[in-house]
Scaffold this active site. Sequence first.
Site, mmCIF file in Angstrom:
data_model
loop_
_atom_site.group_PDB
_atom_site.id
_atom_site.type_symbol
_atom_site.label_atom_id
_atom_site.label_comp_id
_atom_site.label_asym_id
_atom_site.label_seq_id
_atom_site.Cartn_x
_atom_site.Cartn_y
_atom_site.Cartn_z
ATOM 1 C CE LYS A 1 42.890 52.394 39.056
ATOM 2 N NZ LYS A 1 43.330 51.771 40.300
ATOM 3 C CE LYS B 1 43.722 57.640 44.971
ATOM 4 N NZ LYS B 1 45.039 57.696 45.541
ATOM 5 C CB THR C 1 42.373 53.875 43.373
ATOM 6 O OG1 THR C 1 43.180 54.239 44.483
ATOM 7 C CG2 THR C 1 41.748 55.127 42.764
ATOM 8 C CG LEU D 1 42.167 43.362 44.637
ATOM 9 C CD1 LEU D 1 40.711 42.923 44.667
ATOM 10 C CD2 LEU D 1 43.082 42.196 44.281
ATOM 11 N N PRO D 2 44.291 46.021 41.636
ATOM 12 C CG PRO D 2 45.577 44.932 40.013
ATOM 13 C CD PRO D 2 44.662 44.665 41.172
HETATM 14 P P1 NAD Z 1 49.970 46.349 41.986
HETATM 15 O O1 NAD Z 1 49.619 46.012 40.585
HETATM 16 O O2 NAD Z 1 51.404 46.470 42.370
HETATM 17 O O3 NAD Z 1 49.328 45.257 42.987
HETATM 18 C C1 NAD Z 1 48.073 44.668 42.798
HETATM 19 C C2 NAD Z 1 48.165 43.223 43.261
HETATM 20 O O4 NAD Z 1 46.874 42.621 43.119
HETATM 21 C C3 NAD Z 1 49.152 42.393 42.441
HETATM 22 O O5 NAD Z 1 50.098 41.766 43.296
HETATM 23 C C4 NAD Z 1 48.266 41.364 41.752
HETATM 24 O O6 NAD Z 1 48.891 40.097 41.572
HETATM 25 C C5 NAD Z 1 47.088 41.293 42.707
HETATM 26 N N1 NAD Z 1 45.904 40.732 42.065
HETATM 27 C C6 NAD Z 1 45.453 40.944 40.808
HETATM 28 N N2 NAD Z 1 44.338 40.212 40.603
HETATM 29 C C7 NAD Z 1 44.098 39.535 41.754
HETATM 30 C C8 NAD Z 1 43.106 38.610 42.146
HETATM 31 N N3 NAD Z 1 42.136 38.232 41.311
HETATM 32 N N4 NAD Z 1 43.157 38.101 43.390
HETATM 33 C C9 NAD Z 1 44.125 38.470 44.247
HETATM 34 N N5 NAD Z 1 45.103 39.350 43.930
HETATM 35 C C10 NAD Z 1 45.082 39.864 42.690
HETATM 36 O O7 NAD Z 1 49.174 47.693 42.321
HETATM 37 P P2 NAD Z 1 49.476 48.713 43.531
HETATM 38 O O8 NAD Z 1 50.435 49.749 43.099
HETATM 39 O O9 NAD Z 1 49.714 47.910 44.764
HETATM 40 O O10 NAD Z 1 48.058 49.457 43.610
HETATM 41 C C11 NAD Z 1 46.930 48.846 44.213
HETATM 42 C C12 NAD Z 1 45.804 49.856 44.223
HETATM 43 O O11 NAD Z 1 46.213 51.008 44.977
HETATM 44 C C13 NAD Z 1 45.412 50.380 42.836
HETATM 45 O O12 NAD Z 1 44.021 50.516 42.792
HETATM 46 C C14 NAD Z 1 46.119 51.726 42.742
HETATM 47 O O13 NAD Z 1 45.434 52.638 41.897
HETATM 48 C C15 NAD Z 1 46.050 52.186 44.194
HETATM 49 N N6 NAD Z 1 47.117 53.134 44.589
HETATM 50 C C16 NAD Z 1 48.398 52.937 44.197
HETATM 51 C C17 NAD Z 1 49.377 53.848 44.579
HETATM 52 C C18 NAD Z 1 50.815 53.649 44.162
HETATM 53 O O14 NAD Z 1 51.619 54.592 44.307
HETATM 54 N N7 NAD Z 1 51.206 52.467 43.686
HETATM 55 C C19 NAD Z 1 49.037 54.948 45.362
HETATM 56 C C20 NAD Z 1 47.719 55.104 45.796
HETATM 57 C C21 NAD Z 1 46.757 54.180 45.388
#
Ligand code: NAD
Length: 299
Positions: free
Chosen positions: A247, A172, A97, A66-67
Amino acid sequence: MKIGFIGLGNMGRPMALNLARAGHSLVVFDPVATALQALAEAGATAGASARAVAATPGLDLLVTMLPAAAHVRSVYLGDDGVLAAVGQGVLLVDCSTIDPMTAREVAAAAARQGNPMLDAPVSGGTGGAEAGTLTFMVGGAEADFATAQPVLAQMGRNIVHCGGAGNGQVAKVANNMLLGISMIGAAEAMSLGVALGMDPAVLAGIINTSSGRCWSTDTYNPYPGVLPNAPAARGYTGGFGADLMLKDLGLATEAARAAHLPVAMGALAQQLYQAFSAQGHGGLDFSAIIRSVQGKTAA
Ligand code: NAD
């Protein structure tokens, strides 16, 4: 195994697809309908809600991606959330994260009703998620880590147990705070040397065989033209977004405040990324912060 997967965004979608390809039976949910489509095509069952996924009979494991912390709180602790519906003993693995304090609070709530929980944030970005080469930093009990390890290994390459609940998030935020700081240092050193007349490639070569060497100089150098495959070579597109770095620096400084520890460099890095983002550049790769050092943020 029967696995629930909640949160199918940029990271969650390819991670869940790797689990489906590995032969697991998946039940998935994301509020964005299009996010569910790729998983449905790969044979996963779409749940109607997070609660419905958690309530799936015979579930072995439930993963969330999740975000941010607010989403993790509501998905796990909300009236319509995971803990309200999940069967006792189902292992919960949050890969988002978030700050270590929230991770520990949610893990404690899960433990009170008989559900073991791991925090397992990742590094490696969307490329690593697609290739199944992520690094997982895992906090939680040793026995639960041993249960989850084979499943995490189907989405990643390095699966590291960092200690008790929250310690995956600790690893992390500590790493990413250092990365945020070192990238600004690399940007300043490269810009200074070039401004004073050095060729950037020669300067990078000196640094990378001297005491200033770090990942931000030898693998991800922010100066354009030094490394052909770094985001600097393609206008800072792709890579790790400046807003994601912002973030993570926010999580680090917040965790430092809770630990009563001064992190002056981390806080300064956070402010510099905050200014960069406020100027509308949060979507660029984080190494684009060099533009701010060079006074070129309007470009
Ligand atoms: P993203 O925003 O693309 O995906 C998050 C998903 O969660 C979305 O599809 C959203 O609809 C869903 N969501 C939101 N609220 C929800 C709920 N109540 N119930 C179910 N689903 C829900 O984000 P991401 O890039 O996939 O990142 C996810 C996590 O991974 C974050 O914490 C980010 O910091 C971490 N992260 C991201 C990266 C990167 O490069 N993108 C790298 C390492 C870590």
